[in-house]
Design a protein around this motif. Sequence first.
Motif, short mmCIF file in Angstrom:
data_model
loop_
_atom_site.label_atom_id
_atom_site.label_comp_id
_atom_site.label_asym_id
_atom_site.label_seq_id
_atom_site.Cartn_x
_atom_site.Cartn_y
_atom_site.Cartn_z
N TRP A 35 35.14 45.94 37.85
CA TRP A 35 36.55 46.32 37.68
C TRP A 35 37.35 45.64 38.79
N PHE A 36 38.48 45.08 38.41
CA PHE A 36 39.41 44.49 39.35
C PHE A 36 40.79 45.08 39.08
N ARG A 37 41.70 44.87 40.01
CA ARG A 37 43.06 45.35 39.78
C ARG A 37 44.06 44.37 40.37
N GLN A 38 45.27 44.40 39.80
CA GLN A 38 46.32 43.53 40.29
C GLN A 38 47.62 44.30 40.34
N ALA A 39 48.13 44.48 41.54
CA ALA A 39 49.41 45.14 41.75
C ALA A 39 50.53 44.10 41.64
N PRO A 40 51.75 44.54 41.36
CA PRO A 40 52.86 43.59 41.24
C PRO A 40 53.02 42.74 42.49
N GLY A 41 53.07 41.43 42.30
CA GLY A 41 53.27 40.51 43.41
C GLY A 41 52.06 40.26 44.27
N LYS A 42 50.92 40.79 43.85
CA LYS A 42 49.70 40.62 44.65
C LYS A 42 48.61 39.92 43.86
N GLU A 43 47.61 39.44 44.60
CA GLU A 43 46.46 38.81 43.96
C GLU A 43 45.58 39.87 43.29
N ARG A 44 44.85 39.44 42.29
CA ARG A 44 43.87 40.33 41.67
C ARG A 44 42.75 40.57 42.68
N GLU A 45 42.38 41.86 42.84
CA GLU A 45 41.38 42.20 43.84
C GLU A 45 40.23 42.99 43.23
N PHE A 46 39.11 42.89 43.90
CA PHE A 46 37.90 43.59 43.47
C PHE A 46 38.03 45.08 43.71
N VAL A 47 37.50 45.88 42.77
CA VAL A 47 37.51 47.33 42.92
C VAL A 47 36.07 47.86 42.97
N ALA A 48 35.29 47.56 41.94
CA ALA A 48 33.93 48.09 41.86
C ALA A 48 33.11 47.24 40.91
N ALA A 49 31.80 47.29 41.09
CA ALA A 49 30.90 46.54 40.21
C ALA A 49 29.61 47.30 40.02
N ILE A 50 28.96 47.03 38.90
CA ILE A 50 27.69 47.66 38.59
C ILE A 50 26.77 46.61 38.00
N ALA A 51 25.53 46.64 38.47
CA ALA A 51 24.54 45.68 37.99
C ALA A 51 23.97 46.15 36.65
N THR A 90 48.28 51.98 42.31
CA THR A 90 49.05 51.51 41.17
C THR A 90 48.81 50.02 40.93
N ALA A 91 48.39 49.69 39.71
CA ALA A 91 48.05 48.30 39.38
C ALA A 91 47.65 48.23 37.92
N VAL A 92 47.54 47.00 37.43
CA VAL A 92 46.87 46.77 36.16
C VAL A 92 45.38 46.61 36.47
N TYR A 93 44.56 47.37 35.80
CA TYR A 93 43.12 47.35 36.02
C TYR A 93 42.44 46.55 34.91
N TYR A 94 41.56 45.64 35.34
CA TYR A 94 40.85 44.77 34.41
C TYR A 94 39.34 45.00 34.52
N CYS A 95 38.69 45.05 33.37
CA CYS A 95 37.23 45.02 33.40
C CYS A 95 36.78 43.58 33.18
N ALA A 96 35.61 43.28 33.70
CA ALA A 96 35.08 41.93 33.63
C ALA A 96 33.57 41.96 33.50
N GLY A 97 33.02 40.95 32.85
CA GLY A 97 31.57 40.86 32.68
C GLY A 97 31.05 39.51 33.14
N ARG A 98 29.84 39.53 33.68
CA ARG A 98 29.25 38.27 34.10
C ARG A 98 27.83 38.13 33.57
N THR A 99 27.44 36.90 33.30
CA THR A 99 26.15 36.62 32.68
C THR A 99 25.06 36.57 33.75
#
Length: 123
Positions: A35-51, A90-99
């Motif tokens: 999971w990552f998040r991006q607040a207005p005017g900021k870079e997208r940042e890491f929040v949490a990950a699970i293997a 407060t941010a837009v939260y994105y989920c992401a997957g990696r191979t």
Amino acid sequence: VQLQACGGGLVQAGGSLRLSCAVSRRFFSNYAMGWFRQAPGKEREFVAAIARSVSDTYYADSVKGRFAISRDNAKNTVYLQMNSLRPEDTAVYYCAGRTSSTWSRFKSAYDYWGQGTLVTVSS
């Protein structure tokens, strides 16, 4: 591969939300999620990950002890339980997957991204 995130909304400071991210079946169980998040005017940042292993997780210092990432491989879904929310969450939260079976905190390590869900925390 499709990732569909949902569960965002407006919540008062101190409240909780749970985000969900549904992933297409042929991809999910073998790979790590984040999971990552991006607040207005900021870079997208890491929040949490699970293997691939449900017990192997990693958190950004800013959310450690307040957020919890989990996955249900039977439902092809990853979750982010967010407690004790603060206005700075407060941010837009994105989920992401990696191979890969191992987690990563780097955006560039992820191959697939969901569309994002907005979380707004009022003070």
